[in-house]
Design a protein around this motif. Structure first.
Motif: not given
Ligand SMILES: Cc1cc2nc3c(=O)[nH]c(=O)nc-3n(C[C@H](O)[C@H](O)[C@H](O)COP(=O)(O)OP(=O)(O)OC[C@H]3O[C@@H](n4cnc5c(N)ncnc54)[C@H](O)[C@@H]3O)c2cc1C
Length: 412
Positions: A282, A298, A303, A336
């Motif tokens: 993150r 975030p 995300l 991600i």
């Protein structure tokens, strides 16, 4: 005090209802959905206390041409999106010329600089502090020359507006955000901004505050609005709701309702998309990737990767091209993980040609108030222009209130 209906429970309408309630009005907040489920849900979640100058359109022919050719992920143009709002766009372009933009920014800055303090009162009262991080956000540059130019830009913004920002070199950014897999040339840390882990939930918390203070939250269709006697009436699921005054806070949908009363509002809608990703690496703070024209925020749901602007009709289907580039940029930088949703969210920034929100009573309809057109920063500005609107309803006609008047589009 009057009974007031507020149509639209986005950030702008919900904050309007609270501001009116604080002045003693009896308020009914009406939306066809739950509060904060449209534009105020899908944004990048930054309360932009640094955004003292509104987003201008590029005025250099070379830049306009590169946008038209699709060379920049910041903007995607469609023929119907441009032609369908050409009047508003031409006005926006004229107001983006440096001298006019400077004048507009002098007003805009007064709104933006009040924004975090106005939110803070509501955040405290609604117990939503867990959603808020008061540590700014970062704007990162892959292009060393563009980063280099930010030193003078920050000095200017600090001198003119008192903006509080700091340059971070590549190593300092890498230390601050260890999840980044690739270096940037550097970043600006904008300290005056706050970020929100769930923009829709913040609006929801504000709406609950309204209810806990005795306000009504109703489901209904704003398009049923009609003048009845000396007042106004809307159909809610529970039957007709009547009031002496009504506030139209329908964000990008406001012009549709205003048209029914004979007002042509030249709003420019800039569509944006987002998707969430569930990876565990993150970011600590939102990161605006200037090279990819993308913001990585975030959030509670993962995300959030949010795009720049697309000029497309409200009814056009989703086009993933900007989001695909945004996702690729995110994957280069961060682990991600998979997307949380199968389909992207999209919504429209309700932008006015002079970049200022519209707030005030409509000229030919006593009791009909406009409050919309907050463009790129409505999540930031809602509580501030709501406070001004409640003051205006109480009789304030100071210069700031005047500068937001709908008369600049409707005439008298
Ligand atoms: C991708 C993206 C990123 C953004 N990032 C930021 C950011 O970081 N910071 C920031 O300050 N701003 C940001 N914005 C801009 C911001 O989200 C908007 O300016 C703001 O949400 C507008 O709020 P609003 O209340 O006017 O509109 P909305 O939130 O859209 O509220 C309008 C309400 O009207 C209701 N409605 C519509 N029609 C009817 C009807 N017929 N009957 C009843 N109800 C109706 C809708 O359901 C909705 O709840 C971003 C926008 C986008 C698209």
């Amino acid at each position: 005090m009057a009974r007031v209906i507020v149509l639209g429970a986005g950030m702008v309408g919900t904050a309007s209802a609270l501001a009116l309630q604080a002045q003693g009005h009896e308020v009914a907040l009406i939306d066809r959905k739950a509060p904060g489920r449209e534009t105020s849900y899908g944004n990048a979640g930054i309360i932009q206390g640094e955004a003292v100058e509104p987003y201008a359109l590029p005025v250099s022919p070379a830049k306009l041409l590169s946008l038209a050719m699709g060379a920049d992920n910041a903007v995607r143009l469609t023929a119907t999106g441009v032609l369908g709002q050409v009047g508003g766009l031409l006005g926006y372009l004229a107001n983006s010329l440096p001298a006019r933009h400077r004048k507009i920014a002098a007003t805009y800055a007064q709104l933006v600089k009040a924004a975090t303090a106005d939110h803070d009162v509501l955040i405290e009262a609604s117990g939503a502090g867990n959603l808020i991080t008061k540590q700014g956000f970062r704007q990162a540059y892959t292009d060393a020359a563009a980063f280099g130019a930010m030193e003078a830009e920050i000095a200017r913004l600090t001198r003119v507006y008192g903006v509080n920002a700091e340059l971070m070199d590549s190593a300092t950014l890498a230390t601050a955000e260890p999840a980044l897999k690739k270096p940037f040339a550097g970043a600006v840390h904008w300290h005056d901004a706050w970020s929100c882990a769930s923009p829709g939930d913040l609006v929801g918390a504000y709406a609950q505050l309204l209810v806990s203070r005795g306000g009504q939250l109703l489901t209904g269709d704003a398009m049923s609005l009609k003048q009845v006697g000396g007042g106004w009436q809307v159909m809610s699921d529970g039957g007709p709701v009547s009031a002496e005054k009504v506030v139209v806070a329908l964000g990008p949908w406001a012009p549709q309702l205003m048209k029914r009363f004979g007002y042509r509002i030249p709003m420019v809608r800039k569509r944006g998309y987002h998707l969430h990703f569930s990876g565990t690496h993150r970011l600590n703070l939102p990161l605006m990737h200037t090279g990819a024209s993308t913001v990585f925020s975030p959030m509670k749901d993962g995300l959030r990767v949010a795009t720049g602007a697309e000029l497309a009709p409200m009814s056009a289907p989703a086009n993933r091209s900007q989001l695909i580039k945004a996702e690729a940029a995110a994957r280069e930088l961060l682990d991600i993980g998979p997307a949380v949703e199968a389909e992207p969210w999209f919504g429209n920034r309700p932008c006015m040609p002079d970049m200022l929100p519209v707030m005030g009573e409509m000229p030919r309809h006593p009791g009909l108030w406009a409050h919309f057109g907050h463009g790129h920063q409505g999540f930031t500005l809602g509580p501030t222009t709501a406070r001004l609107m409640a003051d205006a309803m109480a009789g304030d006609s100071g210069p700031l209130v005047q500068s937001l008047s709908p008369l600049r589009y409707t005439g008298k």
